[in-house]
Design a protein around this motif. Structure first.
Motif, PDB file in Angstrom:
ATOM      1  N   LEU A  51       0.826  -1.214   0.000  1.00  0.00           N
ATOM      2  CA  LEU A  51       0.000   0.000   0.000  1.00  0.00           C
ATOM      3  C   LEU A  51       0.861   1.266   0.000  1.00  0.00           C
ATOM      4  O   LEU A  51       0.450   2.310  -0.497  1.00  0.00           O
ATOM      5  CB  LEU A  51      -0.949  -0.012   1.199  1.00  0.00           C
ATOM      6  N   ALA A  52       2.077   1.157   0.515  1.00  0.00           N
ATOM      7  CA  ALA A  52       2.994   2.297   0.508  1.00  0.00           C
ATOM      8  C   ALA A  52       3.331   2.721  -0.920  1.00  0.00           C
ATOM      9  O   ALA A  52       3.390   3.919  -1.220  1.00  0.00           O
ATOM     10  CB  ALA A  52       4.277   1.947   1.269  1.00  0.00           C
ATOM     11  N   TYR A  53       3.539   1.751  -1.785  1.00  0.00           N
ATOM     12  CA  TYR A  53       3.883   2.052  -3.181  1.00  0.00           C
ATOM     13  C   TYR A  53       2.704   2.707  -3.902  1.00  0.00           C
ATOM     14  O   TYR A  53       2.888   3.640  -4.682  1.00  0.00           O
ATOM     15  CB  TYR A  53       4.334   0.778  -3.903  1.00  0.00           C
ATOM     16  N   ILE A  54       1.511   2.229  -3.627  1.00  0.00           N
ATOM     17  CA  ILE A  54       0.316   2.837  -4.219  1.00  0.00           C
ATOM     18  C   ILE A  54       0.137   4.250  -3.689  1.00  0.00           C
ATOM     19  O   ILE A  54      -0.148   5.176  -4.454  1.00  0.00           O
ATOM     20  CB  ILE A  54      -0.930   1.968  -3.944  1.00  0.00           C
ATOM     21  N   THR A  55       0.341   4.429  -2.394  1.00  0.00           N
ATOM     22  CA  THR A  55       0.214   5.760  -1.788  1.00  0.00           C
ATOM     23  C   THR A  55       1.208   6.724  -2.416  1.00  0.00           C
ATOM     24  O   THR A  55       0.845   7.849  -2.777  1.00  0.00           O
ATOM     25  CB  THR A  55       0.430   5.679  -0.264  1.00  0.00           C
ATOM     26  N   MET A  56       2.446   6.292  -2.577  1.00  0.00           N
ATOM     27  CA  MET A  56       3.451   7.167  -3.186  1.00  0.00           C
ATOM     28  C   MET A  56       3.094   7.492  -4.630  1.00  0.00           C
ATOM     29  O   MET A  56       3.254   8.637  -5.070  1.00  0.00           O
ATOM     30  CB  MET A  56       4.834   6.529  -3.104  1.00  0.00           C
ATOM     31  N   ALA A  57       2.602   6.504  -5.369  1.00  0.00           N
ATOM     32  CA  ALA A  57       2.218   6.743  -6.768  1.00  0.00           C
ATOM     33  C   ALA A  57       1.060   7.734  -6.845  1.00  0.00           C
ATOM     34  O   ALA A  57       1.073   8.651  -7.676  1.00  0.00           O
ATOM     35  CB  ALA A  57       1.845   5.426  -7.444  1.00  0.00           C
ATOM     36  N   VAL A  58       0.063   7.576  -5.974  1.00  0.00           N
ATOM     37  CA  VAL A  58      -1.083   8.487  -5.972  1.00  0.00           C
ATOM     38  C   VAL A  58      -0.627   9.897  -5.604  1.00  0.00           C
ATOM     39  O   VAL A  58      -1.067  10.880  -6.218  1.00  0.00           O
ATOM     40  CB  VAL A  58      -2.185   7.975  -5.005  1.00  0.00           C
ATOM     41  N   GLU A  59       0.274  10.009  -4.620  1.00  0.00           N
ATOM     42  CA  GLU A  59       0.781  11.334  -4.249  1.00  0.00           C
ATOM     43  C   GLU A  59       1.521  11.994  -5.405  1.00  0.00           C
ATOM     44  O   GLU A  59       1.328  13.181  -5.678  1.00  0.00           O
ATOM     45  CB  GLU A  59       1.714  11.229  -3.035  1.00  0.00           C
TER      46      GLU A  59
END
Length: 134
Positions: A51-59
């Motif tokens: 989920l960290a990678y998705i969060t960073m991508a969304v940011e």
């Protein structure tokens, strides 16, 4: 009453400020904590590390879209859950004030207000792909 001459510039200013905040938080996760470190932190909270990678991508994508004014109203709404997640998992338990250890929830909550205000007032001046006519 809105001043039609200045309101688009106010939305632009808000859009750019929000973009800078998302670039800064992406940069912190990517360059300082590193993606692997951020994933470990997410896992320490009981969240899946991916989920960290998705969060960073969304940011990152959200910051770029806000900066350029690409569907900024929609992007503002899409970014709200990222901040709600930060409040629920990290900042909420720390209390209200952001100066508390682990930061409080006042800053991310105010950030959400900024996103909602942008979604309501529009993309602003110089948006490349506005979601409404200016």
């Amino acid at each position: 009453m809105f001043d039609q001459r200045t309101t688009p510039y106010a939305a632009l200013l808000l859009r750019l400020a929000l973009a800078v905040l998302f670039f800064a938080h992406f940069g912190l996760k990517f360059f300082v904590f590193t993606p692997a470190g951020t994933a470990k932190f997410f896992a320490s909270l009981g969240l899946p590390g991916w989920l960290a990678y998705i969060t960073m991508a969304v940011e990152l994508v959200g910051a770029i879209a806000l900066l350029l004014g690409i569907y900024a109203r929609v992007v503002a709404i899409v970014l709200v859950p990222v901040l709600l997640g930060a409040i629920v998992t990290v900042h909420g338990p720390a209390g209200f004030f952001f100066t508390n250890p682990n930061g409080g929830w006042e800053f991310p909550a105010f950030w959400i207000v900024g996103l909602l205000a942008l979604a309501l007032i529009g993309d602003g001046k110089y948006a490349l792909k506005p979601t409404t006519k200016a």
